[in-house]
Motif scaffolding. Structure first.
Motif, PDB file in Angstrom:
ATOM      1  N   LEU A 111       0.827  -1.212   0.000  1.00 52.05           N
ATOM      2  CA  LEU A 111       0.000   0.000   0.000  1.00 52.05           C
ATOM      3  C   LEU A 111       0.860   1.260   0.000  1.00 52.05           C
ATOM      4  O   LEU A 111       0.347   2.351  -0.233  1.00 52.05           O
ATOM      5  N   PHE A 112       2.154   1.118   0.267  1.00 55.50           N
ATOM      6  CA  PHE A 112       3.065   2.265   0.350  1.00 55.50           C
ATOM      7  C   PHE A 112       3.861   2.484  -0.933  1.00 55.50           C
ATOM      8  O   PHE A 112       4.844   3.237  -0.922  1.00 55.50           O
ATOM      9  N   LEU A 113       3.443   1.880  -2.032  1.00 55.46           N
ATOM     10  CA  LEU A 113       4.159   2.108  -3.290  1.00 55.46           C
ATOM     11  C   LEU A 113       4.072   3.561  -3.746  1.00 55.46           C
ATOM     12  O   LEU A 113       4.881   4.009  -4.569  1.00 55.46           O
ATOM     13  N   PHE A 114       3.099   4.293  -3.214  1.00 55.94           N
ATOM     14  CA  PHE A 114       3.010   5.729  -3.546  1.00 55.94           C
ATOM     15  C   PHE A 114       4.240   6.478  -3.053  1.00 55.94           C
ATOM     16  O   PHE A 114       4.604   7.531  -3.619  1.00 55.94           O
ATOM     17  N   LEU A 115       4.902   5.972  -2.004  1.00 57.66           N
ATOM     18  CA  LEU A 115       6.013   6.706  -1.389  1.00 57.66           C
ATOM     19  C   LEU A 115       7.241   6.777  -2.297  1.00 57.66           C
ATOM     20  O   LEU A 115       7.741   7.886  -2.570  1.00 57.66           O
ATOM     21  N   PRO A 116       7.773   5.655  -2.798  1.00 58.65           N
ATOM     22  CA  PRO A 116       8.886   5.780  -3.754  1.00 58.65           C
ATOM     23  C   PRO A 116       8.472   6.478  -5.040  1.00 58.65           C
ATOM     24  O   PRO A 116       9.283   7.202  -5.641  1.00 58.65           O
ATOM     25  N   LEU A 117       7.227   6.287  -5.464  1.00 57.12           N
ATOM     26  CA  LEU A 117       6.758   6.965  -6.675  1.00 57.12           C
ATOM     27  C   LEU A 117       6.749   8.480  -6.471  1.00 57.12           C
ATOM     28  O   LEU A 117       7.222   9.240  -7.325  1.00 57.12           O
ATOM     29  N   ALA A 118       6.237   8.929  -5.334  1.00 54.32           N
ATOM     30  CA  ALA A 118       6.222  10.364  -5.031  1.00 54.32           C
ATOM     31  C   ALA A 118       7.641  10.913  -4.896  1.00 54.32           C
ATOM     32  O   ALA A 118       7.941  12.022  -5.332  1.00 54.32           O
ATOM     33  N   TRP A 119       8.524  10.127  -4.315  1.00 54.46           N
ATOM     34  CA  TRP A 119       9.915  10.538  -4.102  1.00 54.46           C
ATOM     35  C   TRP A 119      10.601  10.826  -5.435  1.00 54.46           C
ATOM     36  O   TRP A 119      11.253  11.864  -5.597  1.00 54.46           O
ATOM     37  N   TRP A 120      10.444   9.932  -6.397  1.00 57.83           N
ATOM     38  CA  TRP A 120      11.153  10.089  -7.660  1.00 57.83           C
ATOM     39  C   TRP A 120      10.433  11.018  -8.638  1.00 57.83           C
ATOM     40  O   TRP A 120      11.049  11.523  -9.567  1.00 57.83           O
ATOM     41  N   VAL A 121       9.135  11.271  -8.440  1.00 61.91           N
ATOM     42  CA  VAL A 121       8.444  12.264  -9.276  1.00 61.91           C
ATOM     43  C   VAL A 121       9.043  13.647  -9.039  1.00 61.91           C
ATOM     44  O   VAL A 121       9.126  14.458  -9.972  1.00 61.91           O
ATOM     45  N   GLY A 122       9.454  13.925  -7.811  1.00 58.93           N
ATOM     46  CA  GLY A 122      10.246  15.122  -7.556  1.00 58.93           C
ATOM     47  C   GLY A 122       9.566  16.263  -6.831  1.00 58.93           C
ATOM     48  O   GLY A 122      10.231  17.085  -6.230  1.00 58.93           O
ATOM     49  N   GLY A 123       8.257  16.379  -6.911  1.00 62.79           N
ATOM     50  CA  GLY A 123       7.593  17.414  -6.126  1.00 62.79           C
ATOM     51  C   GLY A 123       6.970  18.545  -6.908  1.00 62.79           C
ATOM     52  O   GLY A 123       6.224  19.350  -6.335  1.00 62.79           O
ATOM     53  N   SER A 124       7.220  18.636  -8.199  1.00 65.00           N
ATOM     54  CA  SER A 124       6.592  19.698  -8.975  1.00 65.00           C
ATOM     55  C   SER A 124       5.249  19.225  -9.520  1.00 65.00           C
ATOM     56  O   SER A 124       5.061  18.035  -9.794  1.00 65.00           O
ATOM     57  N   ARG A 125       4.312  20.147  -9.680  1.00 62.85           N
ATOM     58  CA  ARG A 125       3.016  19.795 -10.239  1.00 62.85           C
ATOM     59  C   ARG A 125       3.179  19.292 -11.678  1.00 62.85           C
ATOM     60  O   ARG A 125       2.544  18.315 -12.086  1.00 62.85           O
ATOM     61  N   ALA A 126       4.063  19.943 -12.431  1.00 63.27           N
ATOM     62  CA  ALA A 126       4.288  19.527 -13.818  1.00 63.27           C
ATOM     63  C   ALA A 126       4.849  18.115 -13.887  1.00 63.27           C
ATOM     64  O   ALA A 126       4.457  17.311 -14.738  1.00 63.27           O
ATOM     65  N   GLY A 127       5.764  17.771 -12.972  1.00 62.26           N
ATOM     66  CA  GLY A 127       6.319  16.428 -12.947  1.00 62.26           C
ATOM     67  C   GLY A 127       5.258  15.391 -12.627  1.00 62.26           C
ATOM     68  O   GLY A 127       5.233  14.306 -13.219  1.00 62.26           O
ATOM     69  N   ALA A 128       4.358  15.718 -11.683  1.00 63.15           N
ATOM     70  CA  ALA A 128       3.279  14.789 -11.330  1.00 63.15           C
ATOM     71  C   ALA A 128       2.341  14.575 -12.516  1.00 63.15           C
ATOM     72  O   ALA A 128       1.904  13.442 -12.782  1.00 63.15           O
ATOM     73  N   ILE A 129       2.042  15.639 -13.243  1.00 65.84           N
ATOM     74  CA  ILE A 129       1.169  15.527 -14.413  1.00 65.84           C
ATOM     75  C   ILE A 129       1.836  14.688 -15.495  1.00 65.84           C
ATOM     76  O   ILE A 129       1.185  13.865 -16.152  1.00 65.84           O
ATOM     77  N   ARG A 130       3.140  14.859 -15.673  1.00 67.69           N
ATOM     78  CA  ARG A 130       3.855  14.040 -16.662  1.00 67.69           C
ATOM     79  C   ARG A 130       3.826  12.567 -16.265  1.00 67.69           C
ATOM     80  O   ARG A 130       3.673  11.683 -17.117  1.00 67.69           O
ATOM     81  N   MET A 422      -2.367   8.858  -5.172  1.00 65.55           N
ATOM     82  CA  MET A 422      -1.799   9.432  -3.956  1.00 65.55           C
ATOM     83  C   MET A 422      -0.439  10.072  -4.203  1.00 65.55           C
ATOM     84  O   MET A 422      -0.127  11.130  -3.654  1.00 65.55           O
ATOM     85  N   ALA A 423       0.391   9.460  -5.039  1.00 68.16           N
ATOM     86  CA  ALA A 423       1.755   9.954  -5.245  1.00 68.16           C
ATOM     87  C   ALA A 423       1.784  11.323  -5.900  1.00 68.16           C
ATOM     88  O   ALA A 423       2.656  12.146  -5.605  1.00 68.16           O
ATOM     89  N   ALA A 424       0.843  11.593  -6.803  1.00 66.41           N
ATOM     90  CA  ALA A 424       0.847  12.871  -7.523  1.00 66.41           C
ATOM     91  C   ALA A 424       0.818  14.042  -6.547  1.00 66.41           C
ATOM     92  O   ALA A 424       1.609  14.993  -6.655  1.00 66.41           O
ATOM     93  N   GLY A 425      -0.083  13.996  -5.564  1.00 65.09           N
ATOM     94  CA  GLY A 425      -0.167  15.071  -4.583  1.00 65.09           C
ATOM     95  C   GLY A 425       0.854  14.952  -3.480  1.00 65.09           C
ATOM     96  O   GLY A 425       1.379  15.961  -2.992  1.00 65.09           O
ATOM     97  N   TYR A 426       1.183  13.705  -3.075  1.00 66.75           N
ATOM     98  CA  TYR A 426       2.108  13.541  -1.955  1.00 66.75           C
ATOM     99  C   TYR A 426       3.522  13.965  -2.322  1.00 66.75           C
ATOM    100  O   TYR A 426       4.308  14.337  -1.448  1.00 66.75           O
ATOM    101  N   SER A 427       3.855  13.903  -3.597  1.00 64.31           N
ATOM    102  CA  SER A 427       5.180  14.371  -4.012  1.00 64.31           C
ATOM    103  C   SER A 427       5.364  15.844  -3.668  1.00 64.31           C
ATOM    104  O   SER A 427       6.465  16.270  -3.288  1.00 64.31           O
ATOM    105  N   GLN A 428       4.293  16.628  -3.769  1.00 56.22           N
ATOM    106  CA  GLN A 428       4.381  18.046  -3.418  1.00 56.22           C
ATOM    107  C   GLN A 428       4.554  18.233  -1.915  1.00 56.22           C
ATOM    108  O   GLN A 428       5.229  19.164  -1.472  1.00 56.22           O
TER     109      GLN A 428
END
Length: 443
Positions: A111-130, A422-428
């Motif tokens: 259930l925590f796969l969002f965590l590494p995904l959010a980590w590597w997305v980087g934190g920008s909204r544009a990165g999450a959308i990509r 979850m990762a899209a928003g949690y990255s921010q």
């Protein structure tokens, strides 16, 4: 190497330190490969991109351990590792043989796969959308690679049920529903910020219609119920916010009109098959209303209800600790309620995610799941852009409704869906918290 790292920093920028160039390159590329291949190439590269994403995340996060060791989410991650072993130990004292047979140690961790995904997305909204765009391309690829694509399209055109080769129709409905929800959330924010129509809005509408077409093709009743509940919650929250912040009646009327139109757009194409599928289970509904489970046929609805009743007996025997996740098969196979021909179909789950958690991990696991969800949504609301927060919120509602009829909490498709929305928003949130700590340290 430098050019590749520069490309990553441009399209998936990150304000906090994640390690050396090679680690970042491997981490981000394995993450993007995981997002793209998880649906379309499950049988070919299953586990490899995911394992690389998680491994590089653990190495990277270890370098930030002095910042993360007190973070609540990482404490929950450690708890997810410990709970199955703790419950296994208790169950082993009760009955060692069944404890060994039903032991499962990683279902809560997934259930925590969002965590590494959010980590590597980087934190920008544009990165999450990509990242979400790449996931959508993976879904389109899965549809295109359907070995019976021509037949599936013919069935779709004829109004018959199709799954496009994505395991089964319910799993396809989950992903198509997420596409519809993201397009609605993103389009809503764009229209609010910039009312004029542009090519991005038009593209979102086309993608949303494609998702809606796929959703209608799956003919999954639970998915339409989930979208209806999400729409109702959105309407209720819109009215509440209008009252709290004194929005004018014209703005409120526009919001209500948009929600009515969206709900109508979702429900209208599905009205005929929904009526047909509900009518097909009339006998089951009559038996349920009469409280006569003995007369309940083993139809789509009947199999679910019979398995839930049987599982309830197991849960009542061990309500706190559960039995272990692998007990779900024996709930049906050892039951005297199910005839042999139904057992021979090989059902390996209970068609209810909540029953699965209670059966596997008892009340301990269920409380943990609720706590994780609350913490996630609170943090995403705190830090994410409005479109990514509403996407996480309404996708959660959609997903939680679906879990009343499918076991997505413990299945790869559900774990992947949670990671995406979850990762899209949690990255921010990660970017805000870790960046602020770096800034304070610099001061």
């Amino acid at each position: 190497m430098k050019g590749l790292h520069a490309w990553i920093e441009r399209y998936f920028p990150c304000p906090f330190e994640r390690g050396g160039s090679l680690l970042v390159i491997v981490g981000v590329l394995s993450t993007l490969l995981y997002v793209y291949t998880r649906i379309a190439f499950k049988g070919y590269v299953e586990g490899l991109p995911q394992n690389m994403m998680v491994l590089t995340f653990l190495i990277s996060a270890w370098g930030q351990r002095h910042k993360l060791k007190s973070d609540l989410m990482f404490k929950l991650l450690i708890t997810a590792l410990l709970i199955p072993w703790l419950l296994f130990g208790i169950n082993a004292l009760i009955d060692y043989e069944t404890a060994i047979r039903y032991r499962s140690t990683n279902d809560l961790l997934k259930l925590f796969l969002f965590l590494p995904l959010a980590w590597w997305v980087g934190g920008s909204r544009a990165g999450a959308i990509r990242m979400l765009t790449i996931a959508f391309l993976g879904l389109i690829t899965a549809v295109a690679l359907d070995p019976n694509l021509t037949q599936s399209l013919s069935k779709l055109w004829a109004g018959q049920r199709v799954g496009f080769g994505i395991h089964n129709e319910q799993h396809g409905a989950l992903f198509f529903g997420l596409v519809v929800l993201y397009c609605i959330c993103s389009l809503g924010q764009r229209i609010q910020n910039q009312p004029s129509v542009n090519w991005v809005n038009a593209l979102l509408i086309l993608i949303g219609l494609a998702g809606l077409t796929g959703l209608v093709g799956t003919q999954t009743r639970a998915a339409f119920l989930g979208l209806f509940v999400a729409s109702f919650v959105a309407l209720a929250l819109g009215v509440r916010q209008g009252n709290l912040f004194g929005r004018n009646q014209l703005s409120m009327a526009k919001g209500v009109l948009v929600l009515v139109l969206v709900t109508g757009l979702v429900v209208w194409p599905a009205k005929e098959f929904l009526h047909a599928r509900i009518a097909a289970d009339n006998t089951s509904f009559h038996a349920l209303l009469a409280g006569n489970l003995e007369e309940l046929p083993f139809s789509s609805v009947g199999i679910r209800v019979h398995s839930w009743v049987e599982a309830l007996n197991w849960i009542a025997e061990r309500p706190i600790t559960g039995w272990g996740q692998k007990a779900r098969s024996d709930v049906i196979q050892l039951s005297e309620r199910f005839p042999d021909d139904i057992k021979a179909m090989g059902f390996g789950h209970l068609h209810n995610g909540y029953w699965e958690i209670l059966l596997g991990f008892g009340a301990v696991g269920f409380v943990f799941l609720c706590a994780l969800w609350v913490v996630l949504l609170r943090r995403i609301k705190l830090a994410a852009s409005n479109d990514l927060y509403t996407f996480a919120l309404y996708s959660s509602i959609f997903f939680l409704v679906l879990n009343m009829f499918e076991s997505f909490f413990i299945y790869w498709s559900g774990e992947f869906a949670i990671a995406l929305f979850m990762a899209a928003g949690y990255s921010q949130y990660l970017a805000r918290e870790l960046d602020s700590e770096d800034s304070c340290r610099a001061c």
